[in-house]
Design a protein around this motif. Sequence first.
Motif, PDB file in Angstrom:
ATOM      1  N   ARG A 150     -54.152 -60.947 -26.373  1.00  0.00           N
ATOM      2  CA  ARG A 150     -54.498 -61.349 -27.735  1.00  0.00           C
ATOM      3  C   ARG A 150     -53.409 -62.249 -28.345  1.00  0.00           C
ATOM      4  O   ARG A 150     -53.707 -63.197 -29.057  1.00  0.00           O
ATOM      5  N   GLN A 151     -52.157 -61.944 -28.026  1.00  0.00           N
ATOM      6  CA  GLN A 151     -51.055 -62.762 -28.543  1.00  0.00           C
ATOM      7  C   GLN A 151     -51.020 -64.132 -27.881  1.00  0.00           C
ATOM      8  O   GLN A 151     -50.719 -65.138 -28.524  1.00  0.00           O
ATOM      9  N   ALA A 152     -51.331 -64.171 -26.576  1.00  0.00           N
ATOM     10  CA  ALA A 152     -51.184 -65.419 -25.819  1.00  0.00           C
ATOM     11  C   ALA A 152     -52.421 -66.301 -25.868  1.00  0.00           C
ATOM     12  O   ALA A 152     -52.347 -67.470 -25.498  1.00  0.00           O
ATOM     13  N   LEU A 153     -53.556 -65.761 -26.303  1.00  0.00           N
ATOM     14  CA  LEU A 153     -54.817 -66.489 -26.211  1.00  0.00           C
ATOM     15  C   LEU A 153     -54.804 -67.829 -26.939  1.00  0.00           C
ATOM     16  O   LEU A 153     -55.281 -68.832 -26.391  1.00  0.00           O
ATOM     17  N   PRO A 154     -54.283 -67.926 -28.179  1.00  0.00           N
ATOM     18  CA  PRO A 154     -54.278 -69.242 -28.841  1.00  0.00           C
ATOM     19  C   PRO A 154     -53.508 -70.303 -28.057  1.00  0.00           C
ATOM     20  O   PRO A 154     -53.974 -71.438 -27.906  1.00  0.00           O
ATOM     21  N   GLY A 155     -52.345 -69.928 -27.532  1.00  0.00           N
ATOM     22  CA  GLY A 155     -51.579 -70.886 -26.742  1.00  0.00           C
ATOM     23  C   GLY A 155     -52.218 -71.179 -25.409  1.00  0.00           C
ATOM     24  O   GLY A 155     -52.201 -72.321 -24.936  1.00  0.00           O
ATOM     25  N   TYR A 156     -52.817 -70.147 -24.805  1.00  0.00           N
ATOM     26  CA  TYR A 156     -53.443 -70.335 -23.501  1.00  0.00           C
ATOM     27  C   TYR A 156     -54.692 -71.204 -23.606  1.00  0.00           C
ATOM     28  O   TYR A 156     -55.045 -71.899 -22.642  1.00  0.00           O
ATOM     29  N   SER A 157     -55.358 -71.171 -24.759  1.00  0.00           N
ATOM     30  CA  SER A 157     -56.534 -72.027 -24.933  1.00  0.00           C
ATOM     31  C   SER A 157     -56.154 -73.500 -24.842  1.00  0.00           C
ATOM     32  O   SER A 157     -56.927 -74.319 -24.323  1.00  0.00           O
ATOM     33  N   ASN A 158     -54.965 -73.850 -25.327  1.00  0.00           N
ATOM     34  CA  ASN A 158     -54.507 -75.241 -25.203  1.00  0.00           C
ATOM     35  C   ASN A 158     -54.330 -75.629 -23.739  1.00  0.00           C
ATOM     36  O   ASN A 158     -54.641 -76.751 -23.338  1.00  0.00           O
ATOM     37  N   GLU A 159     -53.831 -74.695 -22.941  1.00  0.00           N
ATOM     38  CA  GLU A 159     -53.645 -74.974 -21.521  1.00  0.00           C
ATOM     39  C   GLU A 159     -54.989 -75.123 -20.817  1.00  0.00           C
ATOM     40  O   GLU A 159     -55.142 -75.967 -19.925  1.00  0.00           O
ATOM     41  N   MET A 160     -55.991 -74.347 -21.208  1.00  0.00           N
ATOM     42  CA  MET A 160     -57.314 -74.481 -20.607  1.00  0.00           C
ATOM     43  C   MET A 160     -57.920 -75.842 -20.940  1.00  0.00           C
ATOM     44  O   MET A 160     -58.533 -76.493 -20.080  1.00  0.00           O
ATOM     45  N   ILE A 161     -57.738 -76.287 -22.168  1.00  0.00           N
ATOM     46  CA  ILE A 161     -58.227 -77.616 -22.557  1.00  0.00           C
ATOM     47  C   ILE A 161     -57.515 -78.700 -21.751  1.00  0.00           C
ATOM     48  O   ILE A 161     -58.137 -79.660 -21.281  1.00  0.00           O
ATOM     49  N   SER A 162     -56.212 -78.532 -21.568  1.00  0.00           N
ATOM     50  CA  SER A 162     -55.455 -79.505 -20.771  1.00  0.00           C
ATOM     51  C   SER A 162     -55.959 -79.554 -19.336  1.00  0.00           C
ATOM     52  O   SER A 162     -56.020 -80.626 -18.722  1.00  0.00           O
ATOM     53  N   MET A 163     -56.350 -78.401 -18.791  1.00  0.00           N
ATOM     54  CA  MET A 163     -56.858 -78.368 -17.429  1.00  0.00           C
ATOM     55  C   MET A 163     -58.196 -79.092 -17.303  1.00  0.00           C
ATOM     56  O   MET A 163     -58.452 -79.766 -16.318  1.00  0.00           O
ATOM     57  N   VAL A 164     -59.050 -78.932 -18.299  1.00  0.00           N
ATOM     58  CA  VAL A 164     -60.330 -79.645 -18.266  1.00  0.00           C
ATOM     59  C   VAL A 164     -60.076 -81.152 -18.219  1.00  0.00           C
ATOM     60  O   VAL A 164     -60.697 -81.881 -17.436  1.00  0.00           O
ATOM     61  N   LYS A 165     -59.147 -81.621 -19.023  1.00  0.00           N
ATOM     62  CA  LYS A 165     -58.827 -83.054 -19.032  1.00  0.00           C
ATOM     63  C   LYS A 165     -58.103 -83.471 -17.757  1.00  0.00           C
ATOM     64  O   LYS A 165     -58.285 -84.589 -17.275  1.00  0.00           O
ATOM     65  N   ALA A 166     -57.290 -82.563 -17.208  1.00  0.00           N
ATOM     66  CA  ALA A 166     -56.530 -82.900 -16.003  1.00  0.00           C
ATOM     67  C   ALA A 166     -57.418 -83.061 -14.783  1.00  0.00           C
ATOM     68  O   ALA A 166     -57.010 -83.700 -13.803  1.00  0.00           O
ATOM     69  N   THR A 167     -58.624 -82.510 -14.819  1.00  0.00           N
ATOM     70  CA  THR A 167     -59.526 -82.691 -13.677  1.00  0.00           C
ATOM     71  C   THR A 167     -59.849 -84.163 -13.443  1.00  0.00           C
ATOM     72  O   THR A 167     -60.264 -84.535 -12.340  1.00  0.00           O
ATOM     73  N   SER A 168     -59.658 -84.999 -14.465  1.00  0.00           N
ATOM     74  CA  SER A 168     -59.929 -86.429 -14.297  1.00  0.00           C
ATOM     75  C   SER A 168     -59.025 -87.053 -13.240  1.00  0.00           C
ATOM     76  O   SER A 168     -59.384 -88.059 -12.612  1.00  0.00           O
TER      77      SER A 168
END
Length: 240
Positions: A150-168
């Motif tokens: 629960r504490q890490a989820l907001p920060g981890y969501s940014n990393e998930m978004i970065s991964m979606v973009k990094a697939t390019s």
Amino acid sequence: MDLPFLYETFLTLISAVPLTLQLAASAIILGAVLALGLALCRLSGILPLDWLARAYIFVFRGTPLLVQIFLIYYGLGQFREVRQSMFWFVLRDPYWCAVIALMLNTASYSAEIIRGGLLAVPHGQIEAARACGMSRLLVFRRITMPLAIRQALPGYSNEMISMVKATSLASVITIMEVTGVAAKLISETYRAVEVFMVAGAIYLAINFILTRFVAIAEYQMSPHLRQPASLRDVPAAEAR
């Protein structure tokens, strides 16, 4: 603006979305498992494990993801031992090379996010759970890990978004995800602006949906947010 061409481009690029999502999901899930191990190594208090995790994080956070993809896809194949090993059937496949590179990269960032979440868990709650007779494993599973997520989820969501973009970046090793299909379409039509506008809109839509799912998960994991507004506004003493 040529609307029929934009529509045709959208239909062409949308067919590559499943591969993009598959790449991102595989990297995020496998990277989360590796990141948890790295975070536990950092917090273990065992010096060799701590320094090994520190070195890993330093290397993969300090080098570009594109370089890592090239080294895994092109570099490992230069060694005869690798080509003759049992892992060659994986490393010769560009898809799995991309997944491995994305996984190793995201794990280095996610490990620090998870470590921060673990450190943010109130020590008093852990002591209370131990006082109730819970084992260390049970405390970690039922107290520490849920609170850390629960504490890490907001920060981890940014990393998930970065991964979606990094697939390019996977398009540079012949994987035809959204950006790869877009590049192929541009080479055929020479209309880069329109094609990349549609590709950007697709990535934007994917990340918007992802952020909504994360927001729902954060809401479900935060019981105090689900209380009626009237109860949230009343001081604790008056509520009792």
